[in-house]
Design an enzyme around this catalytic site. Sequence first.
Site, PDB file in Angstrom:
ATOM      1  N   SER A   1      -1.683  20.432 -20.268  1.00  7.92           N
ATOM      2  CA  SER A   1      -1.509  19.033 -19.856  1.00  7.92           C
ATOM      3  C   SER A   1      -2.639  18.203 -20.432  1.00  7.92           C
ATOM      4  O   SER A   1      -3.752  18.707 -20.635  1.00  7.92           O
ATOM      5  CB  SER A   1      -1.536  18.906 -18.329  1.00  7.92           C
ATOM      6  OG  SER A   1      -1.571  17.544 -17.940  1.00  7.92           O
TER       7      SER A   1
ATOM      8  N   TYR B   1      -6.328  20.595 -10.473  1.00 10.47           N
ATOM      9  CA  TYR B   1      -5.242  20.649 -11.468  1.00 10.47           C
ATOM     10  C   TYR B   1      -5.811  20.562 -12.885  1.00 10.47           C
ATOM     11  O   TYR B   1      -5.432  21.338 -13.772  1.00 10.47           O
ATOM     12  CB  TYR B   1      -4.250  19.516 -11.213  1.00 10.47           C
ATOM     13  CG  TYR B   1      -3.074  19.478 -12.174  1.00 10.47           C
ATOM     14  CD1 TYR B   1      -2.063  20.438 -12.101  1.00 10.47           C
ATOM     15  CD2 TYR B   1      -2.965  18.486 -13.145  1.00 10.47           C
ATOM     16  CE1 TYR B   1      -0.976  20.400 -12.985  1.00 10.47           C
ATOM     17  CE2 TYR B   1      -1.884  18.435 -14.016  1.00 10.47           C
ATOM     18  CZ  TYR B   1      -0.894  19.393 -13.936  1.00 10.47           C
ATOM     19  OH  TYR B   1       0.172  19.357 -14.795  1.00 10.47           O
TER      20      TYR B   1
END
Length: 250
Positions: A145, A159
């Site tokens: 990501s 995250y």
Amino acid sequence: MTVYAHRFTGKIALVTGGSRGIGAAIVRRLAKEGAAVAFTYSAAADQAQALARDIAAEGGRALAIKADSKVIQDIEQAVVTTVEHFGALNILVNNAGVLGMGTVDEFSVEALDDMYAINVRATYVAAKAASGYLKRGDRIISIGSVSGQRAGFAGASAYSMTKAAIGGMIRGLALDFAARGITVNNIQPGPTATDMNPADAPYIDQVIGLVPLGRLGTPDEIASLAAYLASDEASFVTGASLTADGGFLA
Ligand SMILES: NC(=O)c1ccc[n+]([C@@H]2O[C@H](COP(=O)([O-])OP(=O)(O)OC[C@H]3O[C@@H](n4cnc5c(N)ncnc54)[C@H](OP(=O)(O)O)[C@@H]3O)[C@@H](O)[C@H]2O)c1
């Protein structure tokens, strides 16, 4: 009308977390281009079975496998099941992931461990389980990501850590697999419209404000990059983290 190439005829793929979102788009794209595609899911059984049926109805080959990426044996078994069912494994796509948000004061260590197991450990376990089956010219692709490079918001530390770990892991894996002619790469999507990042979320204007192209990506746009990396056209690309993010990291 989109015309697809048939770059993956005769290839066998396994996509983790293929029941919905980006994973489902990658499953469809690889199948459209001729691959036989196994994919895992943990909860969305109806969507997984519907996807497998859709692909079969279009003349493709797909297999939905229930396998929780939090469970090491489930991942190992998914690799074995793929090989037993289709006879080989050529393209491994580590896509399954979860998004847990919260500031360091809110987000528990237990939640961090769970997210790490799915987003990071599962990627390593899958590569390890697939290693014995992969051959020269085969591919490992992981979905990281942009959050691995830019947190963007408060509450993203855990995250972001998991996605930064993917970038480091694939560089190491690329070297581990290089002598065997197998490439390993990381796709870093920017904000993409899926259940994880719904286009109608109350915060979505704030997210879109960070994207110079002024919109969310689509799962198909991420699948296009996955198909490129899986293809022979990407034969000299390895150890790379490539972004498809509308300029989020620019
Ligand atoms: N959407 C974005 O903006 C964005 C941006 C950057 C990166 N990503 C990354 O892209 C990947 C896909 O995200 P997405 O947006 O498509 O998310 P999504 O719509 O929530 O889909 C997640 C997929 O992962 C599967 N999954 C979740 N937990 C699992 C587990 N424990 N075991 C097996 N499968 C599991 C889900 O299947 P079940 O429902 O069956 O469990 C589903 O197929 C993730 O790694 C995510 O971090 C997404």
